[in-house]
Design a protein around this motif. Structure first.
Motif, short mmCIF file in Angstrom:
data_model
loop_
_atom_site.label_atom_id
_atom_site.label_comp_id
_atom_site.label_asym_id
_atom_site.label_seq_id
_atom_site.Cartn_x
_atom_site.Cartn_y
_atom_site.Cartn_z
N PHE A 99 0.82 -1.21 0.00
CA PHE A 99 0.00 0.00 0.00
C PHE A 99 0.85 1.25 0.00
O PHE A 99 0.53 2.24 -0.65
CB PHE A 99 -0.92 -0.01 1.22
N ILE A 100 1.98 1.25 0.71
CA ILE A 100 2.86 2.40 0.77
C ILE A 100 3.32 2.79 -0.62
O ILE A 100 3.38 3.97 -0.96
CB ILE A 100 4.08 2.10 1.68
N ARG A 101 3.64 1.82 -1.46
CA ARG A 101 4.14 2.14 -2.79
C ARG A 101 3.08 2.83 -3.63
O ARG A 101 3.38 3.55 -4.57
CB ARG A 101 4.63 0.87 -3.48
N ALA A 102 1.82 2.60 -3.29
CA ALA A 102 0.74 3.22 -4.07
C ALA A 102 0.37 4.60 -3.57
O ALA A 102 -0.24 5.37 -4.29
CB ALA A 102 -0.50 2.33 -4.04
N VAL A 103 0.73 4.90 -2.33
CA VAL A 103 0.39 6.22 -1.77
C VAL A 103 1.12 7.30 -2.55
O VAL A 103 2.31 7.23 -2.77
CB VAL A 103 0.77 6.30 -0.29
N GLY A 104 0.39 8.30 -2.98
CA GLY A 104 0.99 9.37 -3.76
C GLY A 104 1.21 9.01 -5.20
O GLY A 104 1.77 9.78 -5.96
N GLY A 105 0.74 7.83 -5.63
CA GLY A 105 0.89 7.40 -7.01
C GLY A 105 -0.13 8.05 -7.90
O GLY A 105 -0.82 8.99 -7.53
N PRO A 159 -10.11 8.47 9.10
CA PRO A 159 -9.67 9.28 7.95
C PRO A 159 -10.01 10.76 8.17
O PRO A 159 -11.04 11.10 8.75
CB PRO A 159 -10.46 8.71 6.77
N GLN A 160 -9.14 11.61 7.69
CA GLN A 160 -9.35 13.06 7.76
C GLN A 160 -9.20 13.63 6.35
O GLN A 160 -8.28 13.27 5.63
CB GLN A 160 -8.35 13.69 8.73
N TYR A 161 -10.12 14.53 5.99
CA TYR A 161 -10.21 14.99 4.60
C TYR A 161 -9.79 16.45 4.46
O TYR A 161 -10.12 17.29 5.29
CB TYR A 161 -11.65 14.87 4.11
N GLU A 162 -9.06 16.72 3.38
CA GLU A 162 -8.82 18.09 2.93
C GLU A 162 -9.23 18.14 1.47
O GLU A 162 -8.85 17.27 0.67
CB GLU A 162 -7.35 18.49 3.05
N VAL A 163 -10.04 19.14 1.11
CA VAL A 163 -10.44 19.30 -0.28
C VAL A 163 -10.24 20.74 -0.70
O VAL A 163 -10.33 21.66 0.12
CB VAL A 163 -11.92 18.87 -0.51
N ARG A 164 -9.96 20.94 -1.98
CA ARG A 164 -9.73 22.30 -2.50
C ARG A 164 -10.35 22.40 -3.89
O ARG A 164 -10.12 21.57 -4.76
CB ARG A 164 -8.24 22.61 -2.59
N TYR A 165 -11.15 23.43 -4.09
CA TYR A 165 -11.69 23.70 -5.42
C TYR A 165 -10.55 24.02 -6.37
O TYR A 165 -9.65 24.79 -6.04
CB TYR A 165 -12.68 24.87 -5.36
N HIS A 166 -10.57 23.43 -7.55
CA HIS A 166 -9.50 23.64 -8.52
C HIS A 166 -9.95 24.47 -9.71
O HIS A 166 -9.40 25.51 -10.02
CB HIS A 166 -8.94 22.29 -8.99
N HIS A 167 -11.01 24.03 -10.41
CA HIS A 167 -11.52 24.80 -11.53
C HIS A 167 -12.88 24.26 -11.94
O HIS A 167 -13.31 23.20 -11.49
CB HIS A 167 -10.56 24.75 -12.72
N LYS A 211 -7.05 15.42 -0.43
CA LYS A 211 -6.03 14.68 0.30
C LYS A 211 -6.73 14.01 1.47
O LYS A 211 -7.48 14.65 2.20
CB LYS A 211 -4.93 15.61 0.79
N VAL A 212 -6.53 12.71 1.63
CA VAL A 212 -7.11 11.96 2.73
C VAL A 212 -5.96 11.45 3.59
O VAL A 212 -5.10 10.70 3.12
CB VAL A 212 -7.99 10.79 2.25
N LEU A 213 -5.96 11.86 4.84
CA LEU A 213 -4.92 11.44 5.78
C LEU A 213 -5.48 10.34 6.67
O LEU A 213 -6.50 10.53 7.34
CB LEU A 213 -4.48 12.63 6.64
N LEU A 235 1.84 8.10 4.71
CA LEU A 235 1.62 9.24 3.84
C LEU A 235 0.14 9.36 3.49
O LEU A 235 -0.59 8.36 3.47
CB LEU A 235 2.42 9.11 2.53
N PRO A 236 -0.34 10.56 3.19
CA PRO A 236 -1.74 10.72 2.77
C PRO A 236 -1.93 10.29 1.32
O PRO A 236 -0.97 10.07 0.58
CB PRO A 236 -1.97 12.23 2.92
N LEU A 237 -3.18 10.16 0.92
CA LEU A 237 -3.52 9.84 -0.46
C LEU A 237 -4.04 11.09 -1.14
O LEU A 237 -4.85 11.81 -0.59
CB LEU A 237 -4.59 8.73 -0.52
N PHE A 238 -3.57 11.30 -2.37
CA PHE A 238 -3.98 12.45 -3.16
C PHE A 238 -4.87 12.00 -4.31
O PHE A 238 -4.81 10.84 -4.75
CB PHE A 238 -2.76 13.17 -3.75
#
Length: 377
Positions: free
Chosen positions: A266-272, A307-315, A327-329, A335-338
């Protein structure tokens, strides 16, 4: 003649409409220091005052447009904590206002939905995130000033003072300045109006008062978007990611990968790479509609923490979809997931926030099932 010109500028019909709306809605507008304010908090408000990132700045307002048109418009996005229309002595508005919501997500929704809103023929509103400056710079202070004394004096002269930092400035580093942090932009702006006279009257010294400089990041200037993230309560601010993760674990040398025997795949997939499109993911495995609760149960069962969530409007895409980075921590993972999701505009900011979190949780569930052989609950 002068009175007739003022009547024409003030537009009696608009003033009449404002008065009728105030009476009909039983709303209270308070005139104070060049602005007319609603709320702060409004009647029936529950909970604490909103924090940073909850306010939007509105400009390009016609001078004869008032709260009877503006407040209902901005309330259509979500509950207003406060609305401030800047006014001049003639009774005109000054062309700009501030609207504060209960959370940053609703403020972001107001920017997305009401920027360039056609208020009337030939007039479109400009709506963007307020910089919410909260720090004042006090200069020309005595060289023997004490930080504790300065804090006490400022708290007596103005409201909302949180802390004070004294530092040396000037070409030879001999000027003493104070950086004063306030609890809100409103508190800081009110203090800015009174501190020069207050120090002269009560302390017998002449000081200077100005805003500290504010600058956006290069990315914010290029995209026109703010850097703010919207964080669930209790989550400390995290490093703000871009849509594209900066480096993949699969690209790192083996000794750089943290050792964790049960989570190594799973670690190898985080941030992939981001997860496959929504339709493709749905075809891979059945997903419960309430994916936020489902991810919560999965993490609890595997002792990974909530799980803890961060979200940001992009476009906003040409097809009308809103695009968000997330981003989910998960505390049990190193590491978190993007990722990124797209949703259609919702009926309210709260509904849209829920949909973004559900879509983010869905991607996280699919990734965990794929790389760690976990089963969705």
């Amino acid at each position: 003649m002068e009175g007739q010109q003022q009547q024409q500028v003030l537009n009696p019909q608009r003033l009449k409409s404002l008065k009728e709306w105030v009476q009909k809605s039983s709303i209270t507008l308070t005139q104070v220091n060049g602005q007319r304010k609603y709320g702060g908090p409004p009647p029936g408000w529950q909970g604490p005052a909103p924090g940073p990132g909850c306010e939007v700045f509105i400009s390009q307002i016609p001078r004869d447009v008032y709260e009877d048109r503006l407040i209902p418009l901005f309330q259509s996005v979500g509950t207003l904590y406060e609305f401030r229309l800047m006014m001049n002595f003639s009774g005109q508005n000054r062309g700009f206002a501030y609207a504060k919501y209960g959370d940053p997500f609703t403020a972001s929704t107001a920017v997305m939905t009401l920027h360039q809103y056609p208020l009337q023929e030939g007039v479109c509103l400009t709506v963007r995130r307020s910089t919410e400056k909260r720090q004042l710079r006090l200069g020309d202070l005595p060289t023997n000033v004490n930080q504790a004394e300065m804090l006490m004096v400022l708290q007596m002269m103005s409201e909302g003072v949180e802390d004070v930092l004294l530092k040396l400035a000037g070409p030879k580093g001999r000027e003493v300045v104070a950086l004063v942090n306030y609890s809100s932009h409103y508190a800081a702006s009110m203090a800015k109006k009174v501190l020069v006279e207050a120090f002269k009257k009560q302390c017998g010294i002449s000081i200077t008062v100005s805003w500290t400089s504010f600058s956006k990041s290069k990315r914010a200037k290029e995209t026109g978007q703010d850097d703010d993230f919207f964080t669930t309560p209790g989550l400390k601010p995290l490093t703000k990611p871009s849509l594209t993760p900066p480096r993949l674990y699969s690209q790192l040398p083996q000794h750089d990968v943290p050792a964790h025997p049960t989570l190594q795949p799973f670690i190898r997939a985080v941030g992939g790479p981001s997860a496959p499109p929504r339709d493709e993911m749905m075809a891979q495995a059945p997903v419960n509609r309430n994916t936020v609760s489902q991810l919560q149960r999965m993490c609890e069962a595997n002792r990974l923490g909530a799980p803890q969530y961060e979200v940001r409007y992009h476009h906003t895409g040409p097809d009308g979809f809103f695009y968000f980075a997330f981003k989910v921590l998960i505390p049990g993972l190193p590491l978190p997931l993007f990722g990124a999701v797209q949703i259609l505009p919702g009926t309210s900011a709260q509904a849209m926030k829920g949909e973004v979190c559900r879509a983010a949780a869905e991607q996280v569930i699919q990734t965990m099932c794929k790389v760690s052989n976990l089963r969705p609950f």
